[in-house]
Scaffold this motif. Structure first.
Motif, mmCIF file in Angstrom:
data_model
loop_
_atom_site.group_PDB
_atom_site.id
_atom_site.type_symbol
_atom_site.label_atom_id
_atom_site.label_comp_id
_atom_site.label_asym_id
_atom_site.label_seq_id
_atom_site.Cartn_x
_atom_site.Cartn_y
_atom_site.Cartn_z
ATOM 1 N N THR A 102 0.838 -1.199 0.000
ATOM 2 C CA THR A 102 0.000 0.000 0.000
ATOM 3 C C THR A 102 0.871 1.246 0.000
ATOM 4 O O THR A 102 1.728 1.423 0.869
ATOM 5 C CB THR A 102 -0.923 -0.005 1.227
ATOM 6 O OG1 THR A 102 -1.828 -1.110 1.128
ATOM 7 C CG2 THR A 102 -1.706 1.295 1.324
ATOM 8 N N ALA A 103 0.657 2.099 -0.989
ATOM 9 C CA ALA A 103 1.474 3.299 -1.156
ATOM 10 C C ALA A 103 0.956 4.083 -2.357
ATOM 11 O O ALA A 103 0.124 3.585 -3.117
ATOM 12 C CB ALA A 103 2.942 2.934 -1.380
ATOM 13 N N VAL A 104 1.501 5.280 -2.518
ATOM 14 C CA VAL A 104 1.316 6.012 -3.772
ATOM 15 C C VAL A 104 2.499 5.662 -4.664
ATOM 16 O O VAL A 104 3.656 5.731 -4.227
ATOM 17 C CB VAL A 104 1.247 7.534 -3.544
ATOM 18 C CG1 VAL A 104 1.068 8.253 -4.879
ATOM 19 C CG2 VAL A 104 0.104 7.878 -2.600
ATOM 20 N N TYR A 105 2.206 5.276 -5.881
ATOM 21 C CA TYR A 105 3.228 4.838 -6.819
ATOM 22 C C TYR A 105 3.476 5.930 -7.856
ATOM 23 O O TYR A 105 2.533 6.519 -8.395
ATOM 24 C CB TYR A 105 2.806 3.543 -7.494
ATOM 25 C CG TYR A 105 2.950 2.342 -6.590
ATOM 26 C CD1 TYR A 105 2.085 2.148 -5.521
ATOM 27 C CD2 TYR A 105 3.966 1.415 -6.785
ATOM 28 C CE1 TYR A 105 2.226 1.069 -4.667
ATOM 29 C CE2 TYR A 105 4.115 0.315 -5.941
ATOM 30 C CZ TYR A 105 3.244 0.162 -4.883
ATOM 31 O OH TYR A 105 3.384 -0.916 -4.039
ATOM 32 N N TYR A 106 4.758 6.141 -8.127
ATOM 33 C CA TYR A 106 5.197 7.166 -9.065
ATOM 34 C C TYR A 106 6.184 6.566 -10.070
ATOM 35 O O TYR A 106 6.878 5.599 -9.763
ATOM 36 C CB TYR A 106 5.939 8.285 -8.344
ATOM 37 C CG TYR A 106 5.185 8.970 -7.239
ATOM 38 C CD1 TYR A 106 5.198 8.458 -5.940
ATOM 39 C CD2 TYR A 106 4.486 10.144 -7.476
ATOM 40 C CE1 TYR A 106 4.529 9.095 -4.912
ATOM 41 C CE2 TYR A 106 3.809 10.796 -6.451
ATOM 42 C CZ TYR A 106 3.835 10.262 -5.178
ATOM 43 O OH TYR A 106 3.166 10.907 -4.166
ATOM 44 N N CYS A 107 6.273 7.198 -11.214
ATOM 45 C CA CYS A 107 7.337 6.841 -12.151
ATOM 46 C C CYS A 107 8.223 8.070 -12.363
ATOM 47 O O CYS A 107 7.778 9.206 -12.211
ATOM 48 C CB CYS A 107 6.765 6.349 -13.477
ATOM 49 S SG CYS A 107 5.722 7.540 -14.332
ATOM 50 N N ASN A 108 9.480 7.812 -12.699
ATOM 51 C CA ASN A 108 10.434 8.893 -12.949
ATOM 52 C C ASN A 108 11.726 8.268 -13.456
ATOM 53 O O ASN A 108 11.875 7.038 -13.466
ATOM 54 C CB ASN A 108 10.701 9.691 -11.671
ATOM 55 C CG ASN A 108 10.991 11.154 -11.949
ATOM 56 O OD1 ASN A 108 11.748 11.480 -12.857
ATOM 57 N ND2 ASN A 108 10.376 12.032 -11.182
ATOM 58 N N ARG A 109 12.636 9.104 -13.884
ATOM 59 C CA ARG A 109 13.956 8.601 -14.189
ATOM 60 C C ARG A 109 14.633 8.239 -12.874
ATOM 61 O O ARG A 109 14.214 8.689 -11.808
ATOM 62 C CB ARG A 109 14.761 9.623 -14.980
ATOM 63 C CG ARG A 109 14.862 10.965 -14.315
ATOM 64 C CD ARG A 109 15.362 12.056 -15.244
ATOM 65 N NE ARG A 109 16.733 11.891 -15.668
ATOM 66 C CZ ARG A 109 17.436 12.833 -16.271
ATOM 67 N NH1 ARG A 109 16.858 13.994 -16.569
ATOM 68 N NH2 ARG A 109 18.670 12.627 -16.642
ATOM 69 N N GLN A 110 15.689 7.433 -12.935
ATOM 70 C CA GLN A 110 16.273 6.908 -11.708
ATOM 71 C C GLN A 110 17.192 7.893 -11.011
ATOM 72 O O GLN A 110 17.538 7.699 -9.845
ATOM 73 C CB GLN A 110 17.013 5.601 -12.003
ATOM 74 C CG GLN A 110 16.075 4.463 -12.349
ATOM 75 C CD GLN A 110 16.783 3.126 -12.425
ATOM 76 O OE1 GLN A 110 17.712 2.852 -11.651
ATOM 77 N NE2 GLN A 110 16.359 2.284 -13.351
ATOM 78 N N SER A 111 17.604 8.937 -11.689
ATOM 79 C CA SER A 111 18.412 9.972 -11.051
ATOM 80 C C SER A 111 18.103 11.304 -11.711
ATOM 81 O O SER A 111 17.511 11.336 -12.796
ATOM 82 C CB SER A 111 19.906 9.638 -11.179
ATOM 83 O OG SER A 111 20.281 9.566 -12.528
#
Length: 114
Positions: free
Chosen positions: A90-99
């Motif tokens: 359970t969490a809010v999930y995000y996408c992004n570049r790794q750095s």
């Protein structure tokens, strides 16, 4: 700058599955190592799954063998298939570049509960 829009979250029972999507505003997947992150209440944001420009994947120990990261470059979309979900997911999930992160999107809420 790239805009990222996450979707696909929801309420699921333990043991269930969800597939999250991350739509990017432009073609990015061959230029950056990307990842799915999550942030649970009171905890720091953590990387749970990553995919390099060459397609090599890596996973946090807590999700290994349950989550699968993939991408569809033609659609500028990245996915996270989540299986055998647990309440700890359970969490809010995000996408992004790794750095050197771009601006974070709104994320998508995943709640695992009976």
């Amino acid at each position: 700058q790239v805009q990222l829009v996450e979707s696909g979250g929801g309420l699921v029972q333990p043991g269930g599955s969800l597939r999250l999507s991350c739509a990017a505003s432009r073609s990015i997947f061959f230029g950056y190592d990307m990842g799915w992150f999550r942030q649970a209440p009171g905890k720091q944001r953590e990387l749970v799954a990553g995919i390099t420009t060459g397609g090599i994947t890596n996973y946090a120990d807590s999700v290994k063998d349950r989550f699968i990261i993939s991408r569809d470059s033609a659609r500028n979309t990245m996915y996270l298939q989540m299986n055998s979900l647990k309440p700890d997911d359970t969490a809010v999930y995000y996408c992004n570049r790794q750095s050197r992160f771009w601006d974070w999107g709104q994320g998508t809420q995943v709640t695992v509960s009976s």
